[in-house]
Design a protein around this motif. Structure first.
Motif, PDB file in Angstrom:
ATOM      1  N   THR A 171       0.806  -1.082   0.187  1.00 49.64           N
ATOM      2  CA  THR A 171       0.191  -0.119   0.053  1.00 49.64           C
ATOM      3  C   THR A 171       1.020   1.300  -0.093  1.00 49.64           C
ATOM      4  O   THR A 171       0.388   2.350  -0.633  1.00 49.64           O
ATOM      5  CB  THR A 171      -1.040   0.068   1.127  1.00 49.64           C
ATOM      6  OG1 THR A 171      -0.115  -0.106   2.385  1.00 49.64           O
ATOM      7  CG2 THR A 171      -1.747  -0.866   1.067  1.00 49.64           C
ATOM      8  N   GLU A 264     -10.209  -5.804  -1.007  1.00 50.76           N
ATOM      9  CA  GLU A 264     -11.385  -5.319  -2.051  1.00 50.76           C
ATOM     10  C   GLU A 264     -12.620  -5.400  -1.393  1.00 50.76           C
ATOM     11  O   GLU A 264     -13.693  -4.623  -2.048  1.00 50.76           O
ATOM     12  CB  GLU A 264     -11.245  -6.113  -3.466  1.00 50.76           C
ATOM     13  CG  GLU A 264     -10.327  -6.132  -4.022  1.00 50.76           C
ATOM     14  CD  GLU A 264     -10.082  -7.121  -5.371  1.00 50.76           C
ATOM     15  OE1 GLU A 264     -10.376  -6.805  -6.358  1.00 50.76           O
ATOM     16  OE2 GLU A 264     -10.058  -8.354  -5.142  1.00 50.76           O
ATOM     17  N   TRP A 269     -10.237  -0.233   0.063  1.00 54.40           N
ATOM     18  CA  TRP A 269     -10.488  -0.353  -1.339  1.00 54.40           C
ATOM     19  C   TRP A 269     -12.115  -0.816  -1.532  1.00 54.40           C
ATOM     20  O   TRP A 269     -12.584  -0.584  -2.399  1.00 54.40           O
ATOM     21  CB  TRP A 269      -9.610  -1.382  -1.769  1.00 54.40           C
ATOM     22  CG  TRP A 269      -8.183  -1.018  -1.905  1.00 54.40           C
ATOM     23  CD1 TRP A 269      -7.051  -1.120  -1.353  1.00 54.40           C
ATOM     24  CD2 TRP A 269      -7.937   0.147  -2.921  1.00 54.40           C
ATOM     25  NE1 TRP A 269      -6.048  -0.310  -1.712  1.00 54.40           N
ATOM     26  CE2 TRP A 269      -6.428   0.479  -2.601  1.00 54.40           C
ATOM     27  CE3 TRP A 269      -8.537   0.973  -3.878  1.00 54.40           C
ATOM     28  CZ2 TRP A 269      -5.591   1.410  -3.629  1.00 54.40           C
ATOM     29  CZ3 TRP A 269      -7.781   1.710  -4.610  1.00 54.40           C
ATOM     30  CH2 TRP A 269      -6.363   1.974  -4.293  1.00 54.40           C
ATOM     31  N   ARG A 273     -14.897   0.856  -3.662  1.00 56.13           N
ATOM     32  CA  ARG A 273     -15.695  -0.065  -4.732  1.00 56.13           C
ATOM     33  C   ARG A 273     -17.123   0.198  -4.758  1.00 56.13           C
ATOM     34  O   ARG A 273     -17.896   0.226  -5.599  1.00 56.13           O
ATOM     35  CB  ARG A 273     -15.015  -1.535  -4.639  1.00 56.13           C
ATOM     36  CG  ARG A 273     -15.472  -2.495  -5.602  1.00 56.13           C
ATOM     37  CD  ARG A 273     -14.897  -3.798  -5.114  1.00 56.13           C
ATOM     38  NE  ARG A 273     -15.315  -4.950  -5.939  1.00 56.13           N
ATOM     39  CZ  ARG A 273     -16.371  -5.675  -5.674  1.00 56.13           C
ATOM     40  NH1 ARG A 273     -17.070  -5.381  -4.626  1.00 56.13           N
ATOM     41  NH2 ARG A 273     -16.983  -6.576  -6.542  1.00 56.13           N
ATOM     42  N   MET A 281     -11.026   0.654  -8.371  1.00 53.19           N
ATOM     43  CA  MET A 281      -9.740   0.105  -7.959  1.00 53.19           C
ATOM     44  C   MET A 281      -8.693   0.408  -8.802  1.00 53.19           C
ATOM     45  O   MET A 281      -7.536   0.594  -8.498  1.00 53.19           O
ATOM     46  CB  MET A 281      -9.853  -1.388  -7.999  1.00 53.19           C
ATOM     47  CG  MET A 281     -10.957  -2.242  -7.003  1.00 53.19           C
ATOM     48  SD  MET A 281     -10.318  -1.892  -5.175  1.00 53.19           S
ATOM     49  CE  MET A 281      -9.018  -2.957  -5.132  1.00 53.19           C
ATOM     50  N   PRO A 287      -6.484   7.589  -3.446  1.00 55.65           N
ATOM     51  CA  PRO A 287      -7.720   6.583  -2.736  1.00 55.65           C
ATOM     52  C   PRO A 287      -7.625   6.923  -1.306  1.00 55.65           C
ATOM     53  O   PRO A 287      -8.800   6.947  -0.539  1.00 55.65           O
ATOM     54  CB  PRO A 287      -7.008   5.409  -2.956  1.00 55.65           C
ATOM     55  CG  PRO A 287      -5.937   5.464  -3.607  1.00 55.65           C
ATOM     56  CD  PRO A 287      -5.457   6.734  -3.924  1.00 55.65           C
TER      57      PRO A 287
END
Length: 401
Positions: A171, A264, A269, A273, A281, A287
């Motif tokens: 990250t 995810e 994330w 999403r 993504m 982000p």
């Protein structure tokens, strides 16, 4: 030779006893000497001698007078940590936020700086900025260098704490970054490095909501999900220090059969999403900033943000349920930026209520309000005052001056 060996052994015992006494004061103060002797198994004379040494060195102070619990009329003088007896640095680095704080020995912040970097990919630039901010902070606070015991860094990724090395931090965009040596040289103090979830777990089980538990799983929910396993009072680090890096683990599939990772679905994330759709993504810029904005929006009543956070929280409940079936800890702790979101935590609790409808199968889940920077400061206090030998002569010289 035997005399030298015996002398070294005596010194080791004295240092160990001193750490035991200081730990009791740090963790349970204000506390009378008699109680310290009872809890440590040391003699009253030993506790009295050690307490005199560390009072003279300025690390602890005599405080309030406490009544005896078993002798009416008898009173004891309690001793407690002297906040001004020393200082530590706490540095927290992840993709969302980068903080540097200076605190006293009761972990009360004296100064704080946020870097708010748009990108963390240039590790050398990040560390140079951290070092510059920390040096300015120390100078501005007027902290005596001999009373600055050290600093700890809590950082995302797989970390080798013995060598202060970040093996990998996806990250952040880092590979094989030696934080410890870099910052120790730049700041001229010892630096301890730990990965963020482990730092949070150690701080909570030593000083916070996890005290008294030896089997604790902590999940740090930020842009990604990181885990920490404390089993039988020992951190599990795993191959290449990668134990707990659960973010890439796949527990779901989308409508097209594509595997979906924990990051995810349950991490930041996943929140993005849920808000921006499948393409977030790949297309979302900054982000981390988008995620913090979503958390703030949910607090002010934004239904889209609330729903996105709640949905990701429910996914984290699936992760907790899976880990519980393997590890069976005493408690779970959820920490990190997403743990501060009511909507996210609500989703976690709703998901667990559904998964653990039978209370006999449930495991307590606690939400941590400790920040990464606070955890780093507790880690520094623990590492440099309670785990390592103290040079009392150096401190005594400073007190005398």
């Amino acid at each position: 030779m035997s005399i030298i060996t015996l002398d070294i052994a005596r010194q080791d015992v004295r240092q160990t006893n001193r750490r035991m006494v200081l730990s009791e004061i740090m963790l349970n103060g204000p506390i009378p000497r008699a109680k310290i002797a009872q809890r440590t198994g040391l003699t009253a004379a030993s506790v009295s001698r050690i307490s005199r040494e560390i009072i003279t060195a300025g690390l602890v102070v005599e405080g309030e007078t406490l009544p005896s619990t078993n002798r009416p009329g008898r009173r004891f003088i309690a001793i407690d940590v002297n906040p001004a007896g020393g200082y530590v640095l706490g540095i927290s680095i992840n993709a969302l936020q980068q903080f540097i704080t200076l605190a006293d020995l009761k972990n009360r912040p004296l100064a704080r700086r946020e870097l708010s970097l748009e990108s963390t990919e240039d590790a050398e630039d990040v560390l140079n900025r951290v070092a510059q901010a920390a040096n300015e902070m120390i100078l501005g606070a007027g902290v005596p260098h001999e009373r600055l015991f050290g600093g700890s860094v809590s950082v995302s990724g797989a970390v080798d704490p013995e060598n202060g090395l970040v093996h990998s931090a996806p990250t952040l965009g880092w590979e094989n970054v030696c934080i410890g040596d870099f910052l120790s040289n730049a700041l001229d103090i010892p630096i301890h490095v730990e990965n963020m979830p482990n730092a949070m777990n150690l701080a909570e089980t030593r000083f916070g909501i996890g005290r008294g538990h030896g089997n604790v799983v902590l999940l740090n929910a930020a842009l990604g999900i990181g885990g920490s396993l404390l089993l039988d009072n020992r951190l599990i680090r795993g191959n290449n220090f990668s134990a707990g890096l659960v973010g890439t683990m796949s527990l779901w599939r989308d409508a097209h059969g594509r595997s979906l990772s924990v990051d995810e679905m349950a991490g930041g994330w996943g929140v993005l999403r849920n808000i921006f759709g499948e393409t977030s993504m790949e297309t979302a810029s900054s982000p981390g900033r988008h995620l913090l904005d979503a958390v703030k929006a949910a607090e002010t009543g934004d239904d889209t943000a609330r729903s996105a956070l709640r949905k990701s929280g429910q996914s984290l409940a699936n992760v907790i349920e899976t880990i519980a079936g393997i590890v069976h800890p005493e408690i779970f702790i959820v920490s990190g930026a997403l743990a501060s979101s009511f909507s996210y935590v609500e989703g976690v609790r709703a998901g667990l209520a559904e998964a653990w409808s039978n209370e006999s199968n449930s495991i307590p889940v606690h939400v941590s309000n400790m920040t990464g920077q606070a955890a780093a400061r507790w880690l520094a206090i623990n590492e440099f005052l309670l785990q390592r030998n103290l040079d009392l002569e150096h401190l005594l010289g400073d007190s005398a001056a």
